[in-house]
Design an enzyme around this catalytic site. Structure first.
Site, short mmCIF file in Angstrom:
data_model
loop_
_atom_site.label_atom_id
_atom_site.label_comp_id
_atom_site.label_asym_id
_atom_site.label_seq_id
_atom_site.Cartn_x
_atom_site.Cartn_y
_atom_site.Cartn_z
N ARG A 147 -2.70 -1.99 -3.49
CA ARG A 147 -3.75 -1.03 -3.15
C ARG A 147 -3.94 0.08 -4.07
O ARG A 147 -2.63 0.57 -4.38
CB ARG A 147 -4.10 -0.76 -1.81
CG ARG A 147 -4.89 0.18 -1.63
CD ARG A 147 -5.14 1.01 -0.21
NE ARG A 147 -6.16 1.78 -0.18
CZ ARG A 147 -6.20 2.90 0.72
NH1 ARG A 147 -5.14 3.44 1.20
NH2 ARG A 147 -7.34 3.63 0.45
N ARG A 183 -11.74 15.68 7.37
CA ARG A 183 -12.49 16.25 6.14
C ARG A 183 -13.93 16.58 6.49
O ARG A 183 -14.66 15.99 7.40
CB ARG A 183 -12.64 14.97 5.17
CG ARG A 183 -11.36 14.65 4.38
CD ARG A 183 -11.32 13.39 3.80
NE ARG A 183 -9.93 12.56 4.08
CZ ARG A 183 -10.33 11.29 3.89
NH1 ARG A 183 -11.30 10.59 3.14
NH2 ARG A 183 -9.24 10.33 4.05
N ARG A 214 -10.36 9.25 20.00
CA ARG A 214 -10.16 9.15 21.56
C ARG A 214 -9.85 10.36 22.39
O ARG A 214 -10.38 10.58 23.35
CB ARG A 214 -8.74 8.18 21.57
CG ARG A 214 -9.04 6.88 21.32
CD ARG A 214 -7.78 6.07 21.06
NE ARG A 214 -7.19 6.56 19.81
CZ ARG A 214 -6.05 5.79 19.12
NH1 ARG A 214 -5.79 4.71 19.65
NH2 ARG A 214 -5.85 6.25 18.01
N HIS A 273 -13.01 3.28 -0.04
CA HIS A 273 -13.02 1.95 1.08
C HIS A 273 -13.60 0.72 0.71
O HIS A 273 -13.99 0.01 1.29
CB HIS A 273 -13.79 2.67 2.10
CG HIS A 273 -13.29 3.67 3.10
ND1 HIS A 273 -13.70 4.68 3.74
CD2 HIS A 273 -11.86 3.84 3.50
CE1 HIS A 273 -13.15 5.47 4.30
NE2 HIS A 273 -11.87 5.09 4.12
N GLY A 318 -10.80 8.43 7.99
CA GLY A 318 -11.60 8.51 7.09
C GLY A 318 -12.75 7.53 6.96
O GLY A 318 -12.63 6.27 7.56
N GLU A 340 -8.22 -5.26 4.90
CA GLU A 340 -8.03 -4.84 3.52
C GLU A 340 -7.00 -5.49 2.87
O GLU A 340 -7.05 -5.97 1.68
CB GLU A 340 -8.07 -3.47 3.40
CG GLU A 340 -9.26 -2.55 3.65
CD GLU A 340 -9.31 -1.09 3.92
OE1 GLU A 340 -8.60 -0.82 5.25
OE2 GLU A 340 -9.47 -0.23 3.20
N HIS A 362 -17.78 2.06 7.72
CA HIS A 362 -16.44 1.89 7.84
C HIS A 362 -16.11 3.57 8.77
O HIS A 362 -16.14 4.48 8.10
CB HIS A 362 -15.95 1.84 6.64
CG HIS A 362 -14.17 2.08 6.67
ND1 HIS A 362 -13.34 0.92 6.34
CD2 HIS A 362 -13.50 2.97 7.00
CE1 HIS A 362 -12.12 1.31 6.60
NE2 HIS A 362 -12.08 2.45 6.76
N GLY A 420 -11.14 1.72 12.69
CA GLY A 420 -10.82 2.17 14.20
C GLY A 420 -11.97 2.47 14.90
O GLY A 420 -11.97 2.12 16.16
N ASN A 429 0.81 -1.18 0.12
CA ASN A 429 -0.14 -0.02 0.20
C ASN A 429 0.93 1.46 0.04
O ASN A 429 1.50 1.47 1.08
CB ASN A 429 -0.97 -0.32 1.14
CG ASN A 429 -1.82 1.12 1.03
OD1 ASN A 429 -1.94 1.96 0.44
ND2 ASN A 429 -2.84 0.95 2.15
N GLU A 479 -14.71 -0.43 15.21
CA GLU A 479 -14.40 -1.49 15.92
C GLU A 479 -13.83 -1.14 17.55
O GLU A 479 -14.32 -2.08 18.35
CB GLU A 479 -13.18 -2.06 15.25
CG GLU A 479 -13.35 -2.73 13.89
CD GLU A 479 -11.98 -2.93 13.47
OE1 GLU A 479 -10.93 -3.27 13.88
OE2 GLU A 479 -11.75 -3.01 12.10
#
Ligand code: AMP
Length: 395
Positions: free
Chosen positions: A91, A239, A283, A180, A210, A382, A206, A329, A7, A332
């Site tokens: 990727r 974003r 976080r 994604h 991002g 991925e 997801h 992130g 990647n 999950e």
């Protein structure tokens, strides 16, 4: 069969070497700050300690040489000969309308990828560079491109066309592409398996730095939140996501911003960071909100609002939903975000299970048995998806 997955970003290179006999990771690593001051490589052979090498890595060619050297290294390596690598999976961010599936890349394919760089000027050039470099260093090894956009190519015109003059779609392919895709495909396939239902209606969330959401019916994407670029849709780390396009011209006039400044504002200074003023990292925003920071608290509300908006829209577009998946992130790990979102989904038939939700980073159903709509946490992978596609195309 051994497959190397790469990647390539503009100044980074992530890699994983898979043994596809049991889909295990033999080694993985990250080359960071390529061409910049402080470049370094972190390499972890499976089951052994991480090794960090700090040295000048001026370009991707040198980075790939270094990765190969480490994979072959007597002490830290995992293979004895470069010939053990059967194929390389790359990727690639943008496959445009040309690539609706992963593909073995030949010269013609590379030329097409270079043409598509116009649509993804930050991402496609380093992806292409990675492929070219590997072709030079391993001329007999097939190179496979796996695209972020290809899973979304099943979207019908009703969801990919923008409400602007059609000639811009014809002339410049200005349309919604979605990103994604490899992650949405991985978790939606896994979810369909868990449901034991090939024709399931699934909403995949997801949520990471991002973020994007997809509506998947019987394995095909009907709609997704990212568009012409990865800027559309949810409020992300830095974003903006969806907004009134008139804000762009309004602020350019008010603040004397040029195109470059506006682009940087929307991509790098907006989103969770822009609203909270704290961080793009969920976080830190949660921490600040818990300590009474009101802007951080409202940032969490905006984030939740956008996710709910898309889930509601996609349930309507699909005329129902069987399951919702959280991944990446935030999806999950951020149990509190999942709980807040699901609290507003009882109208769909989500019977949320607080206890099951109290977990991080593992596959679990977070609804109670018998819930009309099931909700799952499914860790995305991925790299494994790229390795699987590469294997399927080359074996
Ligand atoms: P990704 O881009 O998928 O690596 O996701 C990065 C995002 O996940 C960042 O906003 C992190 O703050 C967020 N994240 C990771 N772990 C946690 C956690 N335990 N709680 C809340 N957010 C998390």
């Amino acid at each position: 069969m051994k497959i190397l997955v790469l990647n390539c970003g503009s100044s980074s290179l992530k890699y994983q070497l898979f043994d596809m006999d049991n889909e295990s990771v033999m080694a993985k690593g990250l080359v960071d700050k390529i061409g910049l001051e402080g470049s370094e490589l972190a390499h972890t052979p499976e089951g052994r300690d991480k090794l960090t090498i700090k040295k000048d890595i001026p370009n991707h060619g040198v980075a790939i040489d270094l990765v190969v050297e480490l994979l072959l290294d007597k002490k830290n390596g995992v293979i004895a000969d470069l010939g053990e690598i059967d194929a390389v999976g790359h990727r690639v961010v943008h496959g445009g309308q040309t690539f609706s599936k992963s593909a073995i890349v030949d010269e013609k394919g590379l030329a097409e990828l270079e043409r598509l760089s116009e649509l993804a000027p930050l991402h496609n050039p380093p992806n292409v560079l990675g492929i070219r470099t590997c072709q030079e260093k391993m001329p007999d090894v097939p190179q496979v491109a796996v695209f972020d956009t290809s899973f979304h190519q099943t979207m019908p015109a009703s969801t990919y066309l923008y409400g602007i003059p059609y000639k811009f779609y014809e002339k410049y392919q200005v349309r919604r592409y979605g990103f994604h895709g490899t992650s949405h495909r991985f978790v939606s396939e896994r979810c369909a398996k868990l449901l034991g239902q090939d024709d399931a209606k699934i909403i995949t969330c997801h949520l990471g730095n991002g973020s994007s959401i997809a509506a998947v019916v019987a394995g095909k994407v009907l709609d997704t939140s990212m568009g012409f670029t990865p800027l559309e849709g949810l409020v992300m780390g830095t974003r903006s996501g969806d907004m009134d396009p008139a804000i762009v011209t309004y602020l350019m006039g008010k603040e004397g911003m040029d195109v470059k400044a506006m682009d940087a504002m929307l991509n790098k200074k907006s989103g969770l960071l822009g609203i909270s003023g704290v961080s793009p990292d969920m976080r830190y925003i949660e921490e600040a909100a818990n300590e009474g920071n009101e802007r951080a608290a409202v940032t969490l509300e905006v984030f939740k609002n956008r996710v709910l908006r898309y889930i509601g829209a996609y349930a309507a577009e699909m005329n129902g939903v069987d399951a919702i998946v959280f991944t990446a992130g935030i999806g999950e790990n951020a149990a509190a975000r999942r709980a807040e979102i699901c609290a507003n989904l009882t109208y769909l038939g989500v019977d949320f299970d607080d206890q099951a939700n109290d977990c991080r980073g593992k596959e679990v159903e977070i609804t109670k048995p018998g819930s009309k709509v099931k909700v799952f946490v499914i860790p995305t992978n991925e790299e494994l998806m790229i390795a699987r596609d590469t294997q399927a195309l080359t074996k």
